[in-house]
Motif scaffolding. Sequence first.
Motif, PDB file in Angstrom:
ATOM      1  N   HIS A  90     -51.034 -28.777 -10.759  1.00 38.70           N
ATOM      2  CA  HIS A  90     -49.694 -29.369 -10.742  1.00 38.70           C
ATOM      3  C   HIS A  90     -48.567 -28.340 -10.670  1.00 38.70           C
ATOM      4  O   HIS A  90     -47.403 -28.720 -10.606  1.00 38.70           O
ATOM      5  CB  HIS A  90     -49.508 -30.258 -11.976  1.00 38.70           C
ATOM      6  CG  HIS A  90     -50.355 -31.485 -11.925  1.00 38.70           C
ATOM      7  ND1 HIS A  90     -51.676 -31.497 -12.312  1.00 38.70           N
ATOM      8  CD2 HIS A  90     -50.081 -32.741 -11.480  1.00 38.70           C
ATOM      9  CE1 HIS A  90     -52.172 -32.710 -12.135  1.00 38.70           C
ATOM     10  NE2 HIS A  90     -51.235 -33.482 -11.624  1.00 38.70           N
ATOM     11  N   GLU A  91     -48.915 -27.066 -10.667  1.00 36.26           N
ATOM     12  CA  GLU A  91     -47.884 -26.029 -10.692  1.00 36.26           C
ATOM     13  C   GLU A  91     -46.978 -26.069  -9.470  1.00 36.26           C
ATOM     14  O   GLU A  91     -45.757 -25.910  -9.585  1.00 36.26           O
ATOM     15  CB  GLU A  91     -48.539 -24.651 -10.806  1.00 36.26           C
ATOM     16  CG  GLU A  91     -47.546 -23.522 -10.959  1.00 36.26           C
ATOM     17  CD  GLU A  91     -48.224 -22.193 -11.177  1.00 36.26           C
ATOM     18  OE1 GLU A  91     -47.548 -21.291 -11.687  1.00 36.26           O
ATOM     19  OE2 GLU A  91     -49.414 -22.049 -10.827  1.00 36.26           O
ATOM     20  N   LYS A  92     -47.546 -26.312  -8.288  1.00 36.52           N
ATOM     21  CA  LYS A  92     -46.747 -26.292  -7.055  1.00 36.52           C
ATOM     22  C   LYS A  92     -45.754 -27.445  -7.002  1.00 36.52           C
ATOM     23  O   LYS A  92     -44.587 -27.255  -6.642  1.00 36.52           O
ATOM     24  CB  LYS A  92     -47.676 -26.338  -5.850  1.00 36.52           C
ATOM     25  CG  LYS A  92     -46.946 -26.191  -4.527  1.00 36.52           C
ATOM     26  CD  LYS A  92     -47.902 -26.131  -3.360  1.00 36.52           C
ATOM     27  CE  LYS A  92     -47.151 -25.961  -2.050  1.00 36.52           C
ATOM     28  NZ  LYS A  92     -48.050 -25.912  -0.892  1.00 36.52           N
ATOM     29  N   ASN A  93     -46.194 -28.646  -7.377  1.00 41.38           N
ATOM     30  CA  ASN A  93     -45.334 -29.831  -7.262  1.00 41.38           C
ATOM     31  C   ASN A  93     -44.414 -30.051  -8.467  1.00 41.38           C
ATOM     32  O   ASN A  93     -43.367 -30.674  -8.338  1.00 41.38           O
ATOM     33  CB  ASN A  93     -46.183 -31.085  -7.043  1.00 41.38           C
ATOM     34  CG  ASN A  93     -46.921 -31.031  -5.719  1.00 41.38           C
ATOM     35  OD1 ASN A  93     -46.431 -30.449  -4.751  1.00 41.38           O
ATOM     36  ND2 ASN A  93     -48.109 -31.622  -5.679  1.00 41.38           N
ATOM     37  N   ASN A  94     -44.849 -29.569  -9.646  1.00 43.43           N
ATOM     38  CA  ASN A  94     -44.061 -29.770 -10.872  1.00 43.43           C
ATOM     39  C   ASN A  94     -43.927 -28.467 -11.660  1.00 43.43           C
ATOM     40  O   ASN A  94     -44.377 -28.385 -12.800  1.00 43.43           O
ATOM     41  CB  ASN A  94     -44.722 -30.845 -11.758  1.00 43.43           C
ATOM     42  CG  ASN A  94     -44.818 -32.177 -11.078  1.00 43.43           C
ATOM     43  OD1 ASN A  94     -43.810 -32.736 -10.660  1.00 43.43           O
ATOM     44  ND2 ASN A  94     -46.030 -32.690 -10.961  1.00 43.43           N
ATOM     45  N   ASP A  96     -41.489 -26.908 -13.200  1.00 39.84           N
ATOM     46  CA  ASP A  96     -40.752 -26.942 -14.467  1.00 39.84           C
ATOM     47  C   ASP A  96     -41.574 -27.602 -15.571  1.00 39.84           C
ATOM     48  O   ASP A  96     -41.570 -27.146 -16.721  1.00 39.84           O
ATOM     49  CB  ASP A  96     -39.424 -27.692 -14.302  1.00 39.84           C
ATOM     50  CG  ASP A  96     -38.438 -26.919 -13.445  1.00 39.84           C
ATOM     51  OD1 ASP A  96     -38.614 -25.683 -13.314  1.00 39.84           O
ATOM     52  OD2 ASP A  96     -37.498 -27.538 -12.905  1.00 39.84           O
ATOM     53  N   GLN A  97     -42.276 -28.671 -15.217  1.00 41.37           N
ATOM     54  CA  GLN A  97     -43.109 -29.373 -16.189  1.00 41.37           C
ATOM     55  C   GLN A  97     -44.259 -28.476 -16.668  1.00 41.37           C
ATOM     56  O   GLN A  97     -44.553 -28.417 -17.860  1.00 41.37           O
ATOM     57  CB  GLN A  97     -43.668 -30.656 -15.570  1.00 41.37           C
ATOM     58  CG  GLN A  97     -44.482 -31.483 -16.534  1.00 41.37           C
ATOM     59  CD  GLN A  97     -45.030 -32.750 -15.875  1.00 41.37           C
ATOM     60  OE1 GLN A  97     -44.720 -33.062 -14.733  1.00 41.37           O
ATOM     61  NE2 GLN A  97     -45.864 -33.463 -16.603  1.00 41.37           N
ATOM     62  N   VAL A  98     -44.880 -27.767 -15.735  1.00 46.94           N
ATOM     63  CA  VAL A  98     -45.968 -26.853 -16.097  1.00 46.94           C
ATOM     64  C   VAL A  98     -45.433 -25.717 -16.962  1.00 46.94           C
ATOM     65  O   VAL A  98     -46.040 -25.346 -17.971  1.00 46.94           O
ATOM     66  CB  VAL A  98     -46.659 -26.302 -14.827  1.00 46.94           C
ATOM     67  CG1 VAL A  98     -47.586 -25.138 -15.158  1.00 46.94           C
ATOM     68  CG2 VAL A  98     -47.428 -27.417 -14.126  1.00 46.94           C
ATOM     69  N   ASN A 100     -42.823 -25.726 -18.958  1.00 46.23           N
ATOM     70  CA  ASN A 100     -42.531 -26.250 -20.299  1.00 46.23           C
ATOM     71  C   ASN A 100     -43.803 -26.499 -21.099  1.00 46.23           C
ATOM     72  O   ASN A 100     -43.847 -26.244 -22.304  1.00 46.23           O
ATOM     73  CB  ASN A 100     -41.703 -27.530 -20.206  1.00 46.23           C
ATOM     74  CG  ASN A 100     -40.287 -27.259 -19.748  1.00 46.23           C
ATOM     75  OD1 ASN A 100     -39.754 -26.173 -19.953  1.00 46.23           O
ATOM     76  ND2 ASN A 100     -39.672 -28.244 -19.110  1.00 46.23           N
ATOM     77  N   SER A 101     -44.846 -27.003 -20.421  1.00 43.30           N
ATOM     78  CA  SER A 101     -46.122 -27.238 -21.107  1.00 43.30           C
ATOM     79  C   SER A 101     -46.710 -25.937 -21.637  1.00 43.30           C
ATOM     80  O   SER A 101     -47.189 -25.871 -22.767  1.00 43.30           O
ATOM     81  CB  SER A 101     -47.127 -27.901 -20.164  1.00 43.30           C
ATOM     82  OG  SER A 101     -46.711 -29.195 -19.823  1.00 43.30           O
TER      83      SER A 101
END
Length: 196
Positions: A90-94, A96-98, A100-101
């Motif tokens: 999921h790093e490429k598409n999200n 910021d979320q990755v 923060n996680s």
Amino acid sequence: MTITELYARLSDKDFQDHETGNLFFPAYMYTYDATKEYEIDAQILNIKNRLHRPNNYLDVMVIDIFEEFVNHLKNRKFGKATMFDYLCQHEKNNPDQVDNSLKREGYKDEFLNNLDETIKAHLAQAKDYEVAYVFMKGFGRAYPYIRASRFMSKFEKHVKGYKLVLFYPGEAKDYYSLFGILKDENLYRAIKLINE
């Protein structure tokens, strides 16, 4: 304090006792120039080996916090995958979320407890040697996901039965400065072993 002076301090019999020094929090920070990372890595192993010899007879555990963090992510189940695989997918598409996680994961009890269990297992296996120190390195590579100041404020309750020496690639003035550039909070309870 030079690396030679650090070895002299660590080989001092009185200093080796984890019940001497800062009784409330037996943690120490050795700061060094971040451009000397590979040199310091070699010196850490040199000090570990020298302390292991019969004149000291110590078993020093060396932990790379970055490698421990990656191993934790690879061993943590997340649905049908591991946390590491899930975040990579999921790093490429999200991003910021990755991001923060990852910044949350390094301070969670599961990671800290696993790290504590790793240290306890090492201490239990070193029956023929006294274990006075755990060296912790890798904070430069673990940034920005694990910051030394926040990590230690969370991990300090686990530091018992040994002295923890953090190798920090930066400076210590009124506050800790990673790489001599980034401001970190002050580790007010850790004793500074400043490389001057």
